[in-house]
Design an enzyme around this catalytic site. Structure first.
Site, PDB file in Angstrom:
ATOM      1  CG  ASP A 102      59.628  91.571 -28.954  1.00  0.00           C
ATOM      2  OD1 ASP A 102      58.852  92.045 -29.790  1.00  0.00           O
ATOM      3  OD2 ASP A 102      60.863  91.436 -29.169  1.00  0.00           O
ATOM      4  CB  ILE A 103      63.315  87.322 -28.691  1.00  0.00           C
ATOM      5  CG1 ILE A 103      64.406  86.423 -28.140  1.00  0.00           C
ATOM      6  CG2 ILE A 103      63.699  87.949 -30.005  1.00  0.00           C
ATOM      7  CD1 ILE A 103      63.993  85.548 -26.986  1.00  0.00           C
ATOM      8  CD  GLU A 141      62.128  91.840 -36.425  1.00  0.00           C
ATOM      9  OE1 GLU A 141      62.026  92.909 -35.791  1.00  0.00           O
ATOM     10  OE2 GLU A 141      62.681  90.822 -35.968  1.00  0.00           O
ATOM     11  CG  HIS A 177      53.301  90.663 -34.089  1.00  0.00           C
ATOM     12  ND1 HIS A 177      53.534  90.406 -35.415  1.00  0.00           N
ATOM     13  CD2 HIS A 177      54.161  91.642 -33.741  1.00  0.00           C
ATOM     14  CE1 HIS A 177      54.520  91.183 -35.855  1.00  0.00           C
ATOM     15  NE2 HIS A 177      54.904  91.964 -34.861  1.00  0.00           N
ATOM     16  CG  HIS A 214      54.672  95.136 -30.697  1.00  0.00           C
ATOM     17  ND1 HIS A 214      55.938  94.627 -30.520  1.00  0.00           N
ATOM     18  CD2 HIS A 214      54.472  95.158 -32.036  1.00  0.00           C
ATOM     19  CE1 HIS A 214      56.481  94.359 -31.708  1.00  0.00           C
ATOM     20  NE2 HIS A 214      55.609  94.673 -32.650  1.00  0.00           N
TER      21      HIS A 214
END
Ligand code: 5GP
Length: 129
Positions: free
Chosen positions: A28-29, A87, A92, A94
């Site tokens: 994750d960025i 978002e 996805h 996490h």
């Protein structure tokens, strides 16, 4: 096309940790904690519970393998797992190396350098089986 599909096609870069024909996992960025990883089905779908049972189970199996690698690569109390998608509307999971409850709060962020991202991704990838 979602931003994650652009990562999957290589249009935008990511710190990849694992991949097979159906899934990709990358850092994750904007991580909650060092090693925060996203596991993403390559077939773009918005909501996790719109997946077929088979696709859902396969996503969980792949996430399990990524979590095992993450646990070896990043010392932590346990791997937290969460699915949100507010978002980015592309399924996805996490996976967050967690030591305190705030590591699972998405307002709690850590800053990492490019070198740190590269090193963590390589270490998770090395431990992926
Ligand atoms: P959610 O959709 O589950 O609320 O959160 C989306 C997550 O994707 C966030 O944690 C955010 O930091 C991450 N994210 C958004 N854009 C990018 C991107 O371009 N690259 C990567 N690696 N992560 C992203």
């Amino acid at each position: 096309m979602s931003i994650f599909t652009k990562i999957i096609t290589g249009e935008i870069p990511s710190y990849k940790v694992a991949e097979d024909d159906d899934f990709i996992a990358f850092l994750d960025i904007n991580p909650n904690a060092k090693g925060h990883t996203l596991v993403v089905p390559k077939k773009e779908e918005n909501k996790i519970f719109d997946l077929s049972k088979e696709a859902y189970s396969s996503l969980m199996d792949f996430s399990y393998r990524v979590a095992k690698a993450l646990e070896k690569a990043v010392p932590c109390q346990r791997i937290g797992m969460s699915v949100i998608g507010l978002e980015v509307p592309h399924v996805h999971v996490h996976l967050v190396p967690t030591n305190v409850m705030s590591d699972m709060q998405f307002t709690h962020k850590v800053k990492l350098s490019k070198d740190e991202f590269v090193a963590i991704a390589a270490s998770i990838a090395d431990n992926f089986e």
